[in-house]
Design an enzyme around this catalytic site. Structure first.
Site: not given
Length: 488
Positions: A140-142, A318
């Site tokens: 997941h990008h999180a 990120n």
């Protein structure tokens, strides 16, 4: 506990998951050699999981949306759920692997479990008699962005076919107790109450270095203005901006990093400029074939930029900002197309767009979660760009998984609502690999678009007087010796 709280940017990726959008990054990795068993891959992963402890954690959501979620240990972690095994139908070629990847990437990750998966894929067609297998990854990008993801791969993989024996057994992991809803709510409210104190301390710090502060504030204001100006000019209509569903297609293009550098050396600009000019040329061909005439000279690409400090490389979460890049789809001459891209990218960097994007990212950490959620949804419905194009530098040496060499890697960037096409590029061991992801219905001709990328790169090479050599070929095994792999 503050380090376990999602940042504003990380939490925004959760809010963007709506209307068929899945916010996981992914990749297709192809290896030489016989595949390991599922148990062997699980055992190898478990032995290194302590190096990436976030992979043992799941999200805990604050009641009533009164705070950003935080990471907590998953007491029911089951690696057999996260590491799965499947096989391709005959003949096991690229087409079958692309179809499988599209199906796997179409499924959202379960938010009640750690936000990652790996799929061990058997049944790949042999390459010159040599066995192969693949691994599909989803995160997941999180949890992780592209730049830090390269460092995580370097933890899970080896730089040698004969990995060194670990000096000692990995420490035994005992998950911490899960916090109750009341605990999560109390922590979130306490953290919110301490923010004014942090602001006061920050203000005090301003007066210790007024010149530096003034210079930084001017840069930030300039950057915010550049971002605002870029956002106030909506991109033109395109076939790549439409309602999307949950299903995906995936395709890839193989290229050579040396070829890209040779084109750059001949025509000027940077390797990233060559990449963007290739994307522009491919989209122009694709739109012409569909009979679509762009209303403006350029489409607009959102290009993520890493703002991760060197000391932060390998950290999860990120640290990215964004800048808008032009894709001159109505410029027919390849050399002129690259010149337009290079000139614009130089101006974009001087305008401070990246600084502005980072300021907005930092400010999102102080926004109340409900406001941040509404803001993320607003961004997802307002088109500031036509598509995402991300270029991630990978290691320029071979990597190995349990002694098997990684031959090719094709990354995938998630599609936001209203974005039917995404382009991710990763350089690895002399190759330059493009991963194309598209909505199943809107991008029914994604494989043809992959051919347009080949043609656009050939056109640039011809303008530069460069003969394309293509990606490096795998080395032949020594006589009387098979390619090796290490059993576990």
């Amino acid at each position: 506990m503050a380090d376990d709280r999602l940042t504003g940017l990380d939490a925004s990726f959760l809010h963007l998951e709506n209307g068929g959008a899945h916010m996981h990054v992914a990749g297709v990795m192809i290896f030489d050699g016989e595949p390991p068993s599922q148990d062997e891959l699980i055992e190898a992963t478990e032995s290194r999981l302590h190096l990436v402890p976030r992979y043992r954690q799941k999200l805990a959501f604050v009641p009533f949306g009164q705070g950003r979620p935080r990471w907590v240990d998953d007491p029911h972690l089951n690696l057999q759920y996260h590491i799965r095994r499947t096989a391709l139908p005959p003949p096991g070629g690229d087409e079958q692997l692309r179809l499988l990847a599209g199906r796997v990437f179409s499924q959202p990750l379960d938010r009640d479990k750690p936000l990652w998966e790996m799929w061990l894929v058997e049944g790949l067609e042999r390459d010159g008699g040599e066995p192969r297998f693949a691994v599909l990854s989803k995160t997941h990008h999180a949890l992780v962005d592209g730049i830090s993801g390269v460092d995580i791969v370097s933890v899970l993989f080896d730089a040698s076919p004969d990995p060194p024996t670990p000096p000692e057994e990995p420490p035994r992991w005992l998950p911490r107790p899960e916090p109750s809803g009341a605990q999560l709510l109390a922590e979130a409210l306490l953290e919110r109450a301490t923010v004014p104190g942090e602001v006061v301390r920050s203000v005090r710090a301003l007066f210790r270095g007024p010149r530096q502060v003034a210079r930084g504030a001017l840069d930030s204001l300039t950057g915010l203005g550049a971002m605002a100006w870029a956002g106030l000019r909506p991109p033109p209509p395109s076939p790549y901006n439409t309602r999307i569903g949950p299903h995906r297609r995936f395709a890839w293009v193989r290229a050579s990093l040396d070829d890209m550098k040779a084109i750059k050396d001949s025509l000027g600009g940077t390797v990233n400029d060559v990449v963007l000019a290739t994307v522009a040329g491919a989209l122009a061909r694709h739109m012409r074939r569909r009979g679509f005439e762009p209303k403006e000279d350029e489409l607009r690409a959102m290009v993520p930029v890493s703002v991760r400090a060197g000391a932060e490389r390998g950290a999860l979460g990120n640290r990215v900002a964004a800048m808008m890049a032009p894709l001159p789809v109505r410029v027919e001459d390849a050399k002129s197309r690259l010149r337009v891209v290079s000139d614009h990218m130089r101006q974009v960097k001087q305008s401070g767009q990246v600084v502005g994007a980072q300021v907005l990212t930092d400010l999102s950490g102080f926004a109340p979660p409900t406001l941040m959620s509404q803001g993320a949804r607003l961004i997802s419905t307002q088109r500031f760009f036509n598509l995402v194009v991300t270029n991630v530098p990978g290691p320029q040496y071979p990597l190995y998984l349990m002694g098997r060499e990684l031959r090719e890697v094709y990354p995938m960037v998630p599609l936001a609502s209203g974005q039917a096409l995404g382009v991710a590029i990763m350089s690895y061991n002399g190759g330059m690999n493009f991963g194309l992801v598209g909505d199943w219905d809107a991008m029914h001709d994604l494989d043809e678009l992959a051919g347009d990328f080949d043609a656009a790169l050939e056109e640039l090479a011809s303008a530069a007087g460069v003969k394309l050599r293509g990606p490096p070929a795998p080395p032949a095994p020594a006589p009387g010796r098979e390619r090796r792999h290490v059993a576990t």
